[in-house]
Design a protein around this motif. Structure first.
Motif, PDB file in Angstrom:
ATOM      1  N   TYR A 184       0.871  -1.172   0.000  1.00 11.46           N
ATOM      2  CA  TYR A 184       0.000   0.000   0.000  1.00 11.46           C
ATOM      3  C   TYR A 184       0.911   1.227   0.000  1.00 11.46           C
ATOM      4  N   PRO A 185       0.402   2.375  -0.423  1.00 13.51           N
ATOM      5  CA  PRO A 185       1.255   3.562  -0.506  1.00 13.51           C
ATOM      6  C   PRO A 185       1.901   3.892   0.850  1.00 13.51           C
ATOM      7  N   ASP A 186       3.200   4.123   0.821  1.00 16.06           N
ATOM      8  CA  ASP A 186       3.951   4.481   2.022  1.00 16.06           C
ATOM      9  C   ASP A 186       3.528   5.882   2.459  1.00 16.06           C
ATOM     10  N   PRO A 187       2.893   6.017   3.629  1.00  8.05           N
ATOM     11  CA  PRO A 187       2.421   7.335   4.060  1.00  8.05           C
ATOM     12  C   PRO A 187       3.550   8.347   4.272  1.00  8.05           C
ATOM     13  N   ALA A 188       4.755   7.874   4.531  1.00 12.66           N
ATOM     14  CA  ALA A 188       5.872   8.786   4.774  1.00 12.66           C
ATOM     15  C   ALA A 188       6.177   9.662   3.567  1.00 12.66           C
ATOM     16  N   GLN A 189       5.877   9.185   2.369  1.00 12.45           N
ATOM     17  CA  GLN A 189       6.170   9.977   1.171  1.00 12.45           C
ATOM     18  C   GLN A 189       5.353  11.263   1.111  1.00 12.45           C
ATOM     19  N   PHE A 190       4.228  11.296   1.828  1.00  5.46           N
ATOM     20  CA  PHE A 190       3.335  12.459   1.820  1.00  5.46           C
ATOM     21  C   PHE A 190       3.545  13.381   3.021  1.00  5.46           C
ATOM     22  N   ASP A 191       4.409  12.977   3.957  1.00  2.00           N
ATOM     23  CA  ASP A 191       4.605  13.716   5.204  1.00  2.00           C
ATOM     24  C   ASP A 191       5.815  14.644   5.095  1.00  2.00           C
ATOM     25  N   PRO A 192       5.580  15.957   5.033  1.00  4.45           N
ATOM     26  CA  PRO A 192       6.710  16.885   4.883  1.00  4.45           C
ATOM     27  C   PRO A 192       7.691  16.841   6.052  1.00  4.45           C
ATOM     28  N   GLU A 193       7.285  16.291   7.181  1.00  4.71           N
ATOM     29  CA  GLU A 193       8.170  16.177   8.350  1.00  4.71           C
ATOM     30  C   GLU A 193       9.032  14.911   8.306  1.00  4.71           C
ATOM     31  N   SER A 194       8.740  13.996   7.394  1.00  6.35           N
ATOM     32  CA  SER A 194       9.447  12.717   7.320  1.00  6.35           C
ATOM     33  C   SER A 194      10.701  12.830   6.461  1.00  6.35           C
ATOM     34  N   LYS A 195      11.737  12.131   6.868  1.00  4.31           N
ATOM     35  CA  LYS A 195      12.942  12.084   6.039  1.00  4.31           C
ATOM     36  C   LYS A 195      12.682  11.301   4.754  1.00  4.31           C
ATOM     37  N   TYR A 196      11.559  10.599   4.696  1.00  2.00           N
ATOM     38  CA  TYR A 196      11.196   9.834   3.502  1.00  2.00           C
ATOM     39  C   TYR A 196      10.162  10.555   2.635  1.00  2.00           C
ATOM     40  N   ASP A 246      -2.801  10.594  -5.585  1.00  4.87           N
ATOM     41  CA  ASP A 246      -3.297  10.056  -6.857  1.00  4.87           C
ATOM     42  C   ASP A 246      -2.237   9.219  -7.571  1.00  4.87           C
ATOM     43  N   LYS A 247      -0.972   9.591  -7.376  1.00  7.96           N
ATOM     44  CA  LYS A 247       0.134   8.887  -8.021  1.00  7.96           C
ATOM     45  C   LYS A 247       1.251   8.647  -7.012  1.00  7.96           C
ATOM     46  N   PRO A 248       1.035   7.687  -6.097  1.00  2.16           N
ATOM     47  CA  PRO A 248       2.099   7.396  -5.132  1.00  2.16           C
ATOM     48  C   PRO A 248       3.309   6.797  -5.853  1.00  2.16           C
ATOM     49  N   ARG A 249       4.478   7.074  -5.322  1.00  2.00           N
ATOM     50  CA  ARG A 249       5.710   6.545  -5.913  1.00  2.00           C
ATOM     51  C   ARG A 249       6.282   5.408  -5.090  1.00  2.00           C
ATOM     52  N   TRP A 250       5.966   5.373  -3.804  1.00  2.00           N
ATOM     53  CA  TRP A 250       6.624   4.434  -2.884  1.00  2.00           C
ATOM     54  C   TRP A 250       5.586   3.616  -2.130  1.00  2.00           C
ATOM     55  N   TYR A 251       5.959   2.383  -1.823  1.00  2.00           N
ATOM     56  CA  TYR A 251       5.039   1.445  -1.189  1.00  2.00           C
ATOM     57  C   TYR A 251       5.685   0.815   0.035  1.00  2.00           C
ATOM     58  N   CYS A 252       4.829   0.302   0.881  1.00  2.00           N
ATOM     59  CA  CYS A 252       5.280  -0.395   2.073  1.00  2.00           C
ATOM     60  C   CYS A 252       4.401  -1.625   2.272  1.00  2.00           C
ATOM     61  N   VAL A 253       4.796  -2.487   3.188  1.00  2.00           N
ATOM     62  CA  VAL A 253       4.005  -3.653   3.578  1.00  2.00           C
ATOM     63  C   VAL A 253       4.048  -3.740   5.095  1.00  2.00           C
ATOM     64  N   ASP A 254       3.144  -4.514   5.667  1.00  2.00           N
ATOM     65  CA  ASP A 254       3.196  -4.795   7.098  1.00  2.00           C
ATOM     66  C   ASP A 254       3.694  -6.218   7.276  1.00  2.00           C
ATOM     67  N   ILE A 255       4.594  -6.382   8.243  1.00  2.00           N
ATOM     68  CA  ILE A 255       5.121  -7.708   8.551  1.00  2.00           C
ATOM     69  C   ILE A 255       4.922  -8.010  10.031  1.00  2.00           C
ATOM     70  N   GLN A 256       4.887  -9.297  10.352  1.00  2.00           N
ATOM     71  CA  GLN A 256       4.706  -9.734  11.737  1.00  2.00           C
ATOM     72  C   GLN A 256       5.867 -10.622  12.144  1.00  2.00           C
ATOM     73  N   TRP A 257       6.407 -10.336  13.310  1.00  2.00           N
ATOM     74  CA  TRP A 257       7.499 -11.123  13.868  1.00  2.00           C
ATOM     75  C   TRP A 257       7.079 -12.586  13.964  1.00  2.00           C
ATOM     76  N   GLN A 258       7.989 -13.481  13.586  1.00  2.00           N
ATOM     77  CA  GLN A 258       7.748 -14.921  13.697  1.00  2.00           C
ATOM     78  C   GLN A 258       8.746 -15.600  14.623  1.00  2.00           C
ATOM     79  N   SER A 259      10.046 -15.313  14.427  1.00  2.00           N
ATOM     80  CA  SER A 259      11.057 -15.989  15.241  1.00  2.00           C
ATOM     81  C   SER A 259      12.367 -15.220  15.239  1.00  2.00           C
TER      82      SER A 259
END
Length: 155
Positions: A73-85, A93-106
């Protein structure tokens, strides 16, 4: 199901940090390499396995595993002027960067160092060995099994 190796600098975001998140679930964001972005956006799917790799540290190593629990899904940091990302060229409308959610397993009993990986003939074709710098990279099922075995202390 696919398998991946995700790299993170442990002083930025470690496997322990992921484990400490509510439910052990964290957002994998801040990816600003187009090839890694394309993997995230186009190929990483819910349910995929992740080898968690600590990079840019004294002993770079695969330290444990995670599972993808939310596809790209679109990485919200790309839209945040306070973020280093932040990326001023990105829009909702045209996101450039994406992220995913991961869950710890081991967490591995024995972290599998880059040196160990490079010395293991069964892992000679890993993207980590061949291409190195890419922060999101595919791993074969055989490589996954071998890394898990080494991480458990078996060889």
């Amino acid at each position: 199901m696919n398998y991946w190796l995700f790299k993170s600098e442990p002083d930025e975001y470690s496997l322990s940090d992921l484990q400490g998140e509510p439910g052990g679930i964290g957002r994998w964001d801040g990816i600003r390499n187009y090839q890694a972005r394309n993997f995230l956006r186009d190929q990483v799917e819910e349910g995929d396995g992740v080898l968690f790799y600590h990079s840019a540290c004294k002993v770079p190593a695969v330290v444990g595993t995670a599972r993808v629990v939310r596809a790209a899904y679109p990485d919200p940091a790309q839209f945040d002027p306070e973020s280093k990302y932040c990326d001023p060229k990105a829009s909702t409308d045209k996101p450039r960067w994406y992220c995913v959610d991961i869950q710890w397993q081991s967490a591995f009993a024995h972290p599998v160092s880059l040196k160990d990986i490079k010395q293991n003939p069964a892992l000679a074709e890993m993207v980590l060995v061949k291409q190195g710098r890419l922060s999101i990279q595919p791993v074969t099922a055989a490589e996954w099994r071998q890394i898990e075995k080494l991480g458990a202390g078996s060889d």
